[in-house]
Design an enzyme around this catalytic site. Structure first.
Site, PDB file in Angstrom:
ATOM      1  N   ASN A  24       8.714  16.112 -50.354  1.00  0.00           N
ATOM      2  CA  ASN A  24       7.972  15.151 -49.535  1.00  0.00           C
ATOM      3  C   ASN A  24       7.709  15.733 -48.147  1.00  0.00           C
ATOM      4  O   ASN A  24       8.548  16.441 -47.571  1.00  0.00           O
ATOM      5  CB  ASN A  24       8.657  13.781 -49.469  1.00  0.00           C
ATOM      6  CG  ASN A  24      10.094  13.799 -49.022  1.00  0.00           C
ATOM      7  OD1 ASN A  24      10.811  14.767 -49.232  1.00  0.00           O
ATOM      8  ND2 ASN A  24      10.535  12.724 -48.407  1.00  0.00           N
TER       9      ASN A  24
ATOM     10  N   GLU B  20       6.442  14.294 -44.588  1.00  0.00           N
ATOM     11  CA  GLU B  20       6.137  13.080 -43.816  1.00  0.00           C
ATOM     12  C   GLU B  20       5.275  13.404 -42.603  1.00  0.00           C
ATOM     13  O   GLU B  20       5.037  14.566 -42.258  1.00  0.00           O
ATOM     14  CB  GLU B  20       7.449  12.400 -43.405  1.00  0.00           C
ATOM     15  CG  GLU B  20       8.237  11.946 -44.630  1.00  0.00           C
ATOM     16  CD  GLU B  20       9.450  11.095 -44.307  1.00  0.00           C
ATOM     17  OE1 GLU B  20       9.865  11.041 -43.129  1.00  0.00           O
ATOM     18  OE2 GLU B  20       9.978  10.464 -45.252  1.00  0.00           O
TER      19      GLU B  20
ATOM     20  N   CYS C 183       4.181  12.342 -51.048  1.00  0.00           N
ATOM     21  CA  CYS C 183       5.395  12.413 -51.873  1.00  0.00           C
ATOM     22  C   CYS C 183       5.544  13.790 -52.529  1.00  0.00           C
ATOM     23  O   CYS C 183       4.557  14.498 -52.755  1.00  0.00           O
ATOM     24  CB  CYS C 183       5.350  11.368 -52.981  1.00  0.00           C
ATOM     25  SG  CYS C 183       5.491   9.671 -52.431  1.00  0.00           S
TER      26      CYS C 183
ATOM     27  N   GLU D 186       6.153  14.568 -55.625  1.00  0.00           N
ATOM     28  CA  GLU D 186       5.452  14.709 -56.906  1.00  0.00           C
ATOM     29  C   GLU D 186       3.987  15.076 -56.687  1.00  0.00           C
ATOM     30  O   GLU D 186       3.416  15.915 -57.379  1.00  0.00           O
ATOM     31  CB  GLU D 186       5.509  13.395 -57.702  1.00  0.00           C
ATOM     32  CG  GLU D 186       6.904  12.905 -58.042  1.00  0.00           C
ATOM     33  CD  GLU D 186       7.466  11.949 -56.985  1.00  0.00           C
ATOM     34  OE1 GLU D 186       7.359  12.253 -55.776  1.00  0.00           O
ATOM     35  OE2 GLU D 186       8.003  10.910 -57.375  1.00  0.00           O
TER      36      GLU D 186
ATOM     37  N   CYS E 260       7.479   6.758 -57.292  1.00  0.00           N
ATOM     38  CA  CYS E 260       6.748   5.579 -56.812  1.00  0.00           C
ATOM     39  C   CYS E 260       5.485   5.346 -57.645  1.00  0.00           C
ATOM     40  O   CYS E 260       5.060   6.197 -58.438  1.00  0.00           O
ATOM     41  CB  CYS E 260       6.395   5.741 -55.329  1.00  0.00           C
ATOM     42  SG  CYS E 260       4.953   6.777 -55.026  1.00  0.00           S
TER      43      CYS E 260
ATOM     44  N   CYS F 283       2.527   7.894 -57.305  1.00  0.00           N
ATOM     45  CA  CYS F 283       2.781   9.157 -58.016  1.00  0.00           C
ATOM     46  C   CYS F 283       2.646   8.975 -59.520  1.00  0.00           C
ATOM     47  O   CYS F 283       2.156   9.870 -60.223  1.00  0.00           O
ATOM     48  CB  CYS F 283       4.153   9.705 -57.639  1.00  0.00           C
ATOM     49  SG  CYS F 283       4.178  10.326 -55.948  1.00  0.00           S
TER      50      CYS F 283
HETATM   51  N1  THU Z   1       8.969   9.687 -51.767  1.00  0.00           N
HETATM   52  C1  THU Z   1       8.657  10.698 -52.628  1.00  0.00           C
HETATM   53  O1  THU Z   1       8.565  11.869 -52.234  1.00  0.00           O
HETATM   54  N2  THU Z   1       8.430  10.394 -53.923  1.00  0.00           N
HETATM   55  C2  THU Z   1       8.499   9.137 -54.454  1.00  0.00           C
HETATM   56  O2  THU Z   1       8.209   8.949 -55.626  1.00  0.00           O
HETATM   57  C3  THU Z   1       8.969   8.027 -53.619  1.00  0.00           C
HETATM   58  C4  THU Z   1       9.065   8.298 -52.162  1.00  0.00           C
HETATM   59  C5  THU Z   1       9.195  10.002 -50.345  1.00  0.00           C
HETATM   60  C6  THU Z   1       8.114   9.494 -49.424  1.00  0.00           C
HETATM   61  C7  THU Z   1       8.872   9.365 -48.110  1.00  0.00           C
HETATM   62  O3  THU Z   1       8.810  10.610 -47.434  1.00  0.00           O
HETATM   63  C8  THU Z   1      10.298   9.085 -48.522  1.00  0.00           C
HETATM   64  O4  THU Z   1      10.397   9.410 -49.898  1.00  0.00           O
HETATM   65  C9  THU Z   1      10.709   7.647 -48.315  1.00  0.00           C
HETATM   66  O5  THU Z   1       9.802   6.775 -48.884  1.00  0.00           O
END
Ligand code: THU
Length: 139
Positions: free
Chosen positions: A42, A44, A53, A55, A91, A94
């Protein structure tokens, strides 16, 4: 490739996660049908909505490398500095991106070094929307 190895590669990628705002780090390892593995983490952003994310980073990188057929993805997530959590699941956005490139049988591995759970995309996104819905049906 063994499920344990794919989870291990996702765990390695998780170390590179850039998550200064949530403190939640995620790693992904995407297995293509040619046997290659593309990882993601991930990433940010101070403008939170620009966050990507793990994925989707893995899928975008793989597609940019010319890969369009995939067998499985391993995804691990947890609080920064803590072991991956077994309750982590991808999520909804994704799951939708997986649907773009993968069929129901695509395998989604979650967990950690001790416990691995395998779902299919069909289980995680039943009755999902795809390009099939936009195919011309009129004679
Ligand atoms: N996140 C992912 O990388 N993948 C997911 O399927 C769910 C959430 C990350 C996004 C963000 O940087 C952190 O997790 C918190 O939501």
């Amino acid at each position: 490739m063994k499920d344990e190895e794919l989870i291990r590669l996702a765990d390695e990628a998780r170390k590179n996660a850039y998550a200064p705002y949530s403190g939640y780090t995620v790693g992904a390892a995407l297995l293509a049908s040619d046997g290659s593995v593309t990882v993601g983490c991930n990433v940010e952003n101070a403008s939170y909505g620009a966050t990507v994310c793990a994925e989707r980073v893995a899928f975008s990188r793989a597609v940019a490398d010319g890969k369009h057929e995939f067998l499985a993805i391993a995804v691990v997530g947890g609080r920064c500095g803590q072991p991956a959590e077994t309750r982590f699941h991808p999520c909804g956005i994704c799951r939708q991106v997986m649907r773009e490139f993968c069929r129901d049988e695509f395998r989604v591995l979650v967990g950690n070094g001790e416990e691995i759970v395998c779902h299919t995309l069909g289980e995680l996104l039943p009755a999902g929307f795809s390009s099939d819905a936009m195919k011309e049906t009129r004679p």
